[in-house]
Design an enzyme around this catalytic site. Structure first.
Site, PDB file in Angstrom:
ATOM      1  N   HIS A  54       0.838  -1.200   0.000  1.00 58.02           N
ATOM      2  CA  HIS A  54       0.000   0.000   0.000  1.00 58.02           C
ATOM      3  C   HIS A  54       0.871   1.248   0.000  1.00 58.02           C
ATOM      4  O   HIS A  54       2.049   1.202   0.380  1.00 58.02           O
ATOM      5  CB  HIS A  54      -0.899   0.012   1.231  1.00 58.02           C
ATOM      6  CG  HIS A  54      -1.994  -1.003   1.197  1.00 58.02           C
ATOM      7  ND1 HIS A  54      -3.068  -0.956   2.039  1.00 58.02           N
ATOM      8  CD2 HIS A  54      -2.191  -2.099   0.412  1.00 58.02           C
ATOM      9  CE1 HIS A  54      -3.882  -1.963   1.787  1.00 58.02           C
ATOM     10  NE2 HIS A  54      -3.363  -2.688   0.808  1.00 58.02           N
ATOM     11  N   GLU A  56       0.954   3.832   1.937  1.00 56.20           N
ATOM     12  CA  GLU A  56       1.501   4.199   3.241  1.00 56.20           C
ATOM     13  C   GLU A  56       2.718   3.350   3.587  1.00 56.20           C
ATOM     14  O   GLU A  56       3.713   3.874   4.096  1.00 56.20           O
ATOM     15  CB  GLU A  56       0.446   4.007   4.343  1.00 56.20           C
ATOM     16  CG  GLU A  56      -0.801   4.845   4.164  1.00 56.20           C
ATOM     17  CD  GLU A  56      -1.928   4.123   3.441  1.00 56.20           C
ATOM     18  OE1 GLU A  56      -3.095   4.352   3.793  1.00 56.20           O
ATOM     19  OE2 GLU A  56      -1.643   3.329   2.510  1.00 56.20           O
ATOM     20  N   CYS A  84      -6.127   1.766   5.892  1.00 58.24           N
ATOM     21  CA  CYS A  84      -6.756   0.516   6.315  1.00 58.24           C
ATOM     22  C   CYS A  84      -6.153   0.112   7.661  1.00 58.24           C
ATOM     23  O   CYS A  84      -5.225   0.754   8.159  1.00 58.24           O
ATOM     24  CB  CYS A  84      -6.530  -0.573   5.265  1.00 58.24           C
ATOM     25  SG  CYS A  84      -4.801  -1.125   5.162  1.00 58.24           S
ATOM     26  N   CYS A  87      -2.351  -0.626   7.463  1.00 58.57           N
ATOM     27  CA  CYS A  87      -1.531   0.579   7.388  1.00 58.57           C
ATOM     28  C   CYS A  87      -1.568   1.363   8.697  1.00 58.57           C
ATOM     29  O   CYS A  87      -0.559   1.930   9.111  1.00 58.57           O
ATOM     30  CB  CYS A  87      -1.971   1.436   6.214  1.00 58.57           C
ATOM     31  SG  CYS A  87      -1.567   0.675   4.625  1.00 58.57           S
TER      32      CYS A  87
END
Length: 146
Positions: A54, A56, A84, A87
């Site tokens: 992801h 992040e 999410c 993360c």
């Protein structure tokens, strides 16, 4: 010159656009320290065949490499979409000082699924350029469904 939240979120949106062009869910992130961008990231889950890739996570890894340290308490993370749970956990473990995100993720966002996931000292601000952040996500999924 003092740069503001809109400037940094625009930089995160540029990262989201990079993801969009790669066929990735368009989420972008940047990490700022002392008014300087020290790390960038965008979703690479498809390209890397890695569900953890992801935006992040990409940015946190780059920031940790920049500083040669795993904790980032003096840093601000700007991300176009609410993180999410995975993360949020990484943000907590990195002890990022401030999280600023654009649009909420009412289905998979950490605030809905795990509201206490962040480090207790992390300051959270939301809604910065939320419309722009939401538009790029909606556009991606609309075009994908054609």
């Amino acid at each position: 010159m003092q740069l503001d939240d809109h400037f940094f979120m625009r930089m995160a949106l540029i990262e989201a656009e990079k993801a969009y062009k790669l066929g990735e869910i368009p989420v972008g992130a940047i990490i700022v320290s002392n008014q300087q961008i020290i790390a960038k990231g965008h979703n690479l889950t498809e390209r890397l065949c890695d569900v953890t890739a992801h935006a992040e996570i990409q940015a946190i890894t780059a920031a940790a490499n920049h500083f040669g340290a795993k904790y980032l308490p003096e840093c601000s993370l700007y991300v176009t979409l609410e993180p999410c749970v995975m993360c949020a956990g990484a943000i907590a473990w990195a002890q990022i000082g401030e999280l600023i995100f654009g649009s909420k993720d009412t289905k998979r966002g950490y605030q809905h699924l795990a509201p206490n996931a962040l480090h207790p000292k992390t300051i959270v601000r939301e809604g910065i350029m939320a419309e722009e952040s939401s538009t790029i996500i909606k556009s991606f999924f609309k075009n994908r469904r054609k």
